[in-house]
Design a protein around this motif. Structure first.
Motif, PDB file in Angstrom:
ATOM      1  N   ARG A 126       0.823  -1.209   0.000  1.00 33.20           N
ATOM      2  CA  ARG A 126       0.000   0.000   0.000  1.00 33.20           C
ATOM      3  C   ARG A 126       0.863   1.266   0.000  1.00 33.20           C
ATOM      4  O   ARG A 126       0.542   2.255  -0.656  1.00 33.20           O
ATOM      5  CB  ARG A 126      -0.935   0.006   1.208  1.00 33.20           C
ATOM      6  CG  ARG A 126      -2.090  -0.984   1.111  1.00 33.20           C
ATOM      7  CD  ARG A 126      -3.157  -0.668   2.148  1.00 33.20           C
ATOM      8  NE  ARG A 126      -2.659  -0.770   3.504  1.00 33.20           N
ATOM      9  CZ  ARG A 126      -2.700  -1.885   4.231  1.00 33.20           C
ATOM     10  NH1 ARG A 126      -3.219  -2.978   3.729  1.00 33.20           N
ATOM     11  NH2 ARG A 126      -2.240  -1.888   5.469  1.00 33.20           N
ATOM     12  N   LYS A 130       0.819   4.079  -2.831  1.00 29.46           N
ATOM     13  CA  LYS A 130       0.503   5.463  -2.466  1.00 29.46           C
ATOM     14  C   LYS A 130       1.586   6.412  -2.967  1.00 29.46           C
ATOM     15  O   LYS A 130       1.288   7.491  -3.505  1.00 29.46           O
ATOM     16  CB  LYS A 130       0.365   5.568  -0.944  1.00 29.46           C
ATOM     17  CG  LYS A 130      -0.052   6.948  -0.459  1.00 29.46           C
ATOM     18  CD  LYS A 130      -0.251   6.945   1.050  1.00 29.46           C
ATOM     19  CE  LYS A 130      -0.679   8.327   1.535  1.00 29.46           C
ATOM     20  NZ  LYS A 130      -0.879   8.330   3.016  1.00 29.46           N
ATOM     21  N   THR A 133       1.463   6.610  -6.791  1.00 32.38           N
ATOM     22  CA  THR A 133       0.286   7.364  -7.217  1.00 32.38           C
ATOM     23  C   THR A 133       0.503   8.858  -7.016  1.00 32.38           C
ATOM     24  O   THR A 133       0.164   9.680  -7.888  1.00 32.38           O
ATOM     25  CB  THR A 133      -0.955   6.912  -6.426  1.00 32.38           C
ATOM     26  OG1 THR A 133      -1.162   5.513  -6.651  1.00 32.38           O
ATOM     27  CG2 THR A 133      -2.195   7.665  -6.874  1.00 32.38           C
ATOM     28  N   LYS A 134       1.081   9.230  -5.870  1.00 31.30           N
ATOM     29  CA  LYS A 134       1.335  10.644  -5.582  1.00 31.30           C
ATOM     30  C   LYS A 134       2.286  11.235  -6.611  1.00 31.30           C
ATOM     31  O   LYS A 134       2.077  12.344  -7.118  1.00 31.30           O
ATOM     32  CB  LYS A 134       1.927  10.783  -4.173  1.00 31.30           C
ATOM     33  CG  LYS A 134       2.141  12.231  -3.732  1.00 31.30           C
ATOM     34  CD  LYS A 134       2.650  12.277  -2.304  1.00 31.30           C
ATOM     35  CE  LYS A 134       2.855  13.733  -1.861  1.00 31.30           C
ATOM     36  NZ  LYS A 134       3.356  13.793  -0.453  1.00 31.30           N
ATOM     37  N   ARG A 162     -13.156   8.693  -5.168  1.00 32.93           N
ATOM     38  CA  ARG A 162     -11.853   8.089  -5.443  1.00 32.93           C
ATOM     39  C   ARG A 162     -11.347   8.462  -6.831  1.00 32.93           C
ATOM     40  O   ARG A 162     -10.483   7.788  -7.393  1.00 32.93           O
ATOM     41  CB  ARG A 162     -11.950   6.566  -5.291  1.00 32.93           C
ATOM     42  CG  ARG A 162     -12.528   6.148  -3.947  1.00 32.93           C
ATOM     43  CD  ARG A 162     -12.460   4.674  -3.705  1.00 32.93           C
ATOM     44  NE  ARG A 162     -11.112   4.223  -3.439  1.00 32.93           N
ATOM     45  CZ  ARG A 162     -10.821   3.006  -2.974  1.00 32.93           C
ATOM     46  NH1 ARG A 162     -11.783   2.154  -2.716  1.00 32.93           N
ATOM     47  NH2 ARG A 162      -9.572   2.642  -2.780  1.00 32.93           N
ATOM     48  N   GLU A 165      -7.633   9.134  -7.014  1.00 34.23           N
ATOM     49  CA  GLU A 165      -6.901   7.882  -6.853  1.00 34.23           C
ATOM     50  C   GLU A 165      -6.912   7.082  -8.158  1.00 34.23           C
ATOM     51  O   GLU A 165      -5.879   6.559  -8.596  1.00 34.23           O
ATOM     52  CB  GLU A 165      -7.536   7.045  -5.731  1.00 34.23           C
ATOM     53  CG  GLU A 165      -6.850   5.720  -5.483  1.00 34.23           C
ATOM     54  CD  GLU A 165      -7.557   4.889  -4.428  1.00 34.23           C
ATOM     55  OE1 GLU A 165      -7.153   3.741  -4.215  1.00 34.23           O
ATOM     56  OE2 GLU A 165      -8.540   5.397  -3.833  1.00 34.23           O
ATOM     57  N   TYR A 169      -3.846   5.934 -10.667  1.00 36.45           N
ATOM     58  CA  TYR A 169      -3.591   4.576 -11.147  1.00 36.45           C
ATOM     59  C   TYR A 169      -3.491   4.548 -12.668  1.00 36.45           C
ATOM     60  O   TYR A 169      -2.641   3.861 -13.246  1.00 36.45           O
ATOM     61  CB  TYR A 169      -4.715   3.642 -10.707  1.00 36.45           C
ATOM     62  CG  TYR A 169      -4.707   3.305  -9.227  1.00 36.45           C
ATOM     63  CD1 TYR A 169      -3.511   3.134  -8.535  1.00 36.45           C
ATOM     64  CD2 TYR A 169      -5.898   3.128  -8.526  1.00 36.45           C
ATOM     65  CE1 TYR A 169      -3.501   2.831  -7.186  1.00 36.45           C
ATOM     66  CE2 TYR A 169      -5.900   2.816  -7.174  1.00 36.45           C
ATOM     67  CZ  TYR A 169      -4.703   2.671  -6.506  1.00 36.45           C
ATOM     68  OH  TYR A 169      -4.699   2.352  -5.180  1.00 36.45           O
TER      69      TYR A 169
END
Length: 203
Positions: A126, A130, A133-134, A162, A165, A169
């Motif tokens: 995770r 994260k 993705t950031k 989301r 997010e 992705y």
């Protein structure tokens, strides 16, 4: 009287469960985990275990029952999925055997250690997602890409919270199947959302 279930999963109809079946049956017979009921599944591992045959299998299992699987990777497409399944199995009092490695997850110390390791792997997974993705979002913003829900769409969709997010992705190049598994929806739902919100990514 406990019941014994064997879970066999392949990712497509082009693959066969024959090798899995023979090894699993040999393991079950050597440990007298019989009679055993085999469940064969062809769903992609990207799909949540709850939405595959494994979910239905655990739902019908009761405390004291046993589920056998050839490999731990057959239970889920990520450490997080496997951990979630194991947590539900422990909650129901269902023992899980991973036959190739001879692992027995039954509430013992070994099971607790295995669950802890899986939990750590899931946390690391995770954290990496994260971070990537950031970074992808930052790059996308620097390139002038507008993220999140476009203006002019008043209707609220389930995945709107989301949106950033999902955009991240997509920027990472993840397929819709993998993104759907991560956000907990079907690929069809995700595809509709991407189309409605004007996002772009791999199919």
């Amino acid at each position: 009287m406990p019941r014994y279930f064997g879970y066999l999963r392949v990712s497509s109809d082009d693959q066969t469960t024959e090798n899995q079946r023979l090894g699993l049956l040999d393991y079950a017979n050597s440990r007298r985990l019989v009679p055993i009921e085999l469940v064969e599944d062809t769903a992609s591992r990207a799909k949540s275990w709850r939405d595959r045959g494994l979910g239905a299998l655990l739902e019908q299992a009761s405390a004291g029952d046993v589920i056998l699987s050839p490999e731990i990777s057959r239970l889920g497409g990520s450490a997080l999925q496997v951990l979630e399944f194991m947590a539900e199995a422990v909650k129901k009092g269902v023992t899980v055997h991973i036959t190739k490695q001879g692992i027995v997850l039954d509430g013992s110390l070994q099971a607790e250690i295995m669950a802890t390791v899986l939990g750590l792997v899931a946390q690391i997974e995770r954290a990496f997602i994260k971070a990537r993705t950031k970074e992808a979002l930052q790059v996308a913003k620097l390139n002038g890409k507008k993220l999140g829900r476009p203006a002019g769409h008043a209707e609220t969709l389930k995945l709107d919270p989301r949106a950033d997010e999902i955009a991240g992705y997509l920027a990472l190049g993840l397929s819709q199947a993998k993104i759907a598994a991560r956000v907990g929806c079907s690929k069809a739902t995700l595809s509709r959302f991407i189309e409605r919100r004007g996002l772009k990514g791999k199919g």
